[in-house]
Design a protein around this motif. Sequence first.
Motif, PDB file in Angstrom:
ATOM      1  N   ALA A 117       5.529  -0.247  -1.845  1.00 35.69           N
ATOM      2  CA  ALA A 117       4.113  -0.594  -1.674  1.00 35.69           C
ATOM      3  C   ALA A 117       3.446  -0.630  -3.045  1.00 35.69           C
ATOM      4  CB  ALA A 117       3.408   0.419  -0.774  1.00 35.69           C
ATOM      5  N   PRO A 118       3.109  -1.811  -3.557  1.00 31.58           N
ATOM      6  CA  PRO A 118       2.438  -1.900  -4.849  1.00 31.58           C
ATOM      7  C   PRO A 118       0.974  -1.503  -4.740  1.00 31.58           C
ATOM      8  CG  PRO A 118       2.606  -4.070  -3.885  1.00 31.58           C
ATOM      9  CD  PRO A 118       3.337  -3.128  -2.957  1.00 31.58           C
ATOM     10  N   GLY A 119       0.381  -1.140  -5.868  1.00 32.83           N
ATOM     11  CA  GLY A 119      -1.025  -0.744  -5.890  1.00 32.83           C
ATOM     12  C   GLY A 119      -1.947  -1.934  -6.078  1.00 32.83           C
ATOM     13  N   LEU A 137       0.255  -2.064   1.383  1.00 32.07           N
ATOM     14  CA  LEU A 137      -0.207  -1.957   0.004  1.00 32.07           C
ATOM     15  C   LEU A 137      -0.867  -0.601  -0.255  1.00 32.07           C
ATOM     16  CD1 LEU A 137      -1.919  -5.479  -0.151  1.00 32.07           C
ATOM     17  CD2 LEU A 137       0.445  -4.899  -0.755  1.00 32.07           C
ATOM     18  N   LYS A 138      -0.679  -0.113  -1.454  1.00 38.76           N
ATOM     19  CA  LYS A 138      -1.357   1.111  -1.882  1.00 38.76           C
ATOM     20  C   LYS A 138      -2.729   0.728  -2.432  1.00 38.76           C
ATOM     21  CE  LYS A 138      -0.926   4.768  -5.378  1.00 38.76           C
ATOM     22  NZ  LYS A 138       0.006   5.458  -6.306  1.00 38.76           N
ATOM     23  N   TYR A 139      -3.792   1.319  -1.886  1.00 41.37           N
ATOM     24  CA  TYR A 139      -5.157   1.076  -2.365  1.00 41.37           C
ATOM     25  C   TYR A 139      -5.486   2.197  -3.341  1.00 41.37           C
ATOM     26  CZ  TYR A 139     -10.318   0.947  -2.048  1.00 41.37           C
ATOM     27  OH  TYR A 139     -11.657   0.929  -2.313  1.00 41.37           O
ATOM     28  N   PHE A 140      -5.521   1.853  -4.628  1.00 42.34           N
ATOM     29  CA  PHE A 140      -5.672   2.873  -5.669  1.00 42.34           C
ATOM     30  C   PHE A 140      -6.440   2.323  -6.873  1.00 42.34           C
ATOM     31  CE2 PHE A 140      -4.229   4.855  -9.596  1.00 42.34           C
ATOM     32  CZ  PHE A 140      -4.423   6.191  -9.317  1.00 42.34           C
ATOM     33  N   LYS A 164      -1.922  -3.839   5.818  1.00 39.71           N
ATOM     34  CA  LYS A 164      -2.149  -2.416   6.015  1.00 39.71           C
ATOM     35  C   LYS A 164      -2.153  -1.720   4.654  1.00 39.71           C
ATOM     36  CE  LYS A 164      -2.204  -2.610  10.517  1.00 39.71           C
ATOM     37  NZ  LYS A 164      -3.433  -2.342  11.289  1.00 39.71           N
ATOM     38  N   PHE A 165      -2.930  -0.631   4.565  1.00 39.27           N
ATOM     39  CA  PHE A 165      -3.137   0.019   3.277  1.00 39.27           C
ATOM     40  C   PHE A 165      -2.886   1.523   3.350  1.00 39.27           C
ATOM     41  CE2 PHE A 165      -5.441  -3.890   3.230  1.00 39.27           C
ATOM     42  CZ  PHE A 165      -5.286  -4.377   1.942  1.00 39.27           C
ATOM     43  N   ILE A 166      -2.447   2.051   2.208  1.00 35.55           N
ATOM     44  CA  ILE A 166      -2.310   3.487   2.004  1.00 35.55           C
ATOM     45  C   ILE A 166      -3.279   3.862   0.881  1.00 35.55           C
ATOM     46  CG2 ILE A 166      -0.743   5.380   1.426  1.00 35.55           C
ATOM     47  CD1 ILE A 166       1.581   3.464   2.206  1.00 35.55           C
TER      48      ILE A 166
END
Length: 225
Positions: A117-119, A137-140, A164-166
């Motif tokens: 999962a890329p940011g 995806l990573k939400y960062f 979908k997001f982390i």
Amino acid sequence: MQPIAQKAMAPDIIKKVNDAGVIAVLVIEEVKQAVPVAKALLAGGVSAIELTLRTPVAWDAAKAIKDAVPEITLGFGTVLTVEQVRNAAKLGADFAVAPGCNPRVIAAAQEHGLSFAPGVVTPSDIEMALEQGCRILKYFPAETSGGMKHLSNMVAPYNYLNLKFIPLGGVNVNNAADYLKSPLITAIGGSWIAKQDLIQGEQWDTITRNAEEISQLIKHIRDNK
């Protein structure tokens, strides 16, 4: 236009992350801490870990967890290079995440069969990730970028793709519900559950209580959706 196929994360890992609802982000400085912290988290209902590659013992710590606590869904964080991807895949990591969106790293993860999962934090980041076949995806950094309000507005043009997001970065038990109530979120991530000082102090009971608190919150939100 048809949704873009997910190539960067295996369906079984997507399910494990979604079922977990939370990923504990860990910085481990001594290998001897790895198994006790994993067991403490699991005892509190947290079954997914992101072990950051910020210390020299991270690889050995991950191997110890994989061997002793196989119930844990184990991922690596701060994965920045092709070599780190290769090492994570060789060790048998379940997934990996990065703070940014590097096409070479994503391609390497796909080549080695490592769920990734890329940011992202901008529409351009999202489109770069989509180009590589990523839909988890990573939400960062989440909170300093505007939290759920920013994410919801940013993702609106892409809603038909079922992204979908982390979210990570400033997420904690006090604002977790803001994220968990959104259909955009598959799981939240954060270091508050097992902070570095708690791990260093071997405060396993406190870590278990923190894990129980967020696990109960996730269950309550999901039961009432």
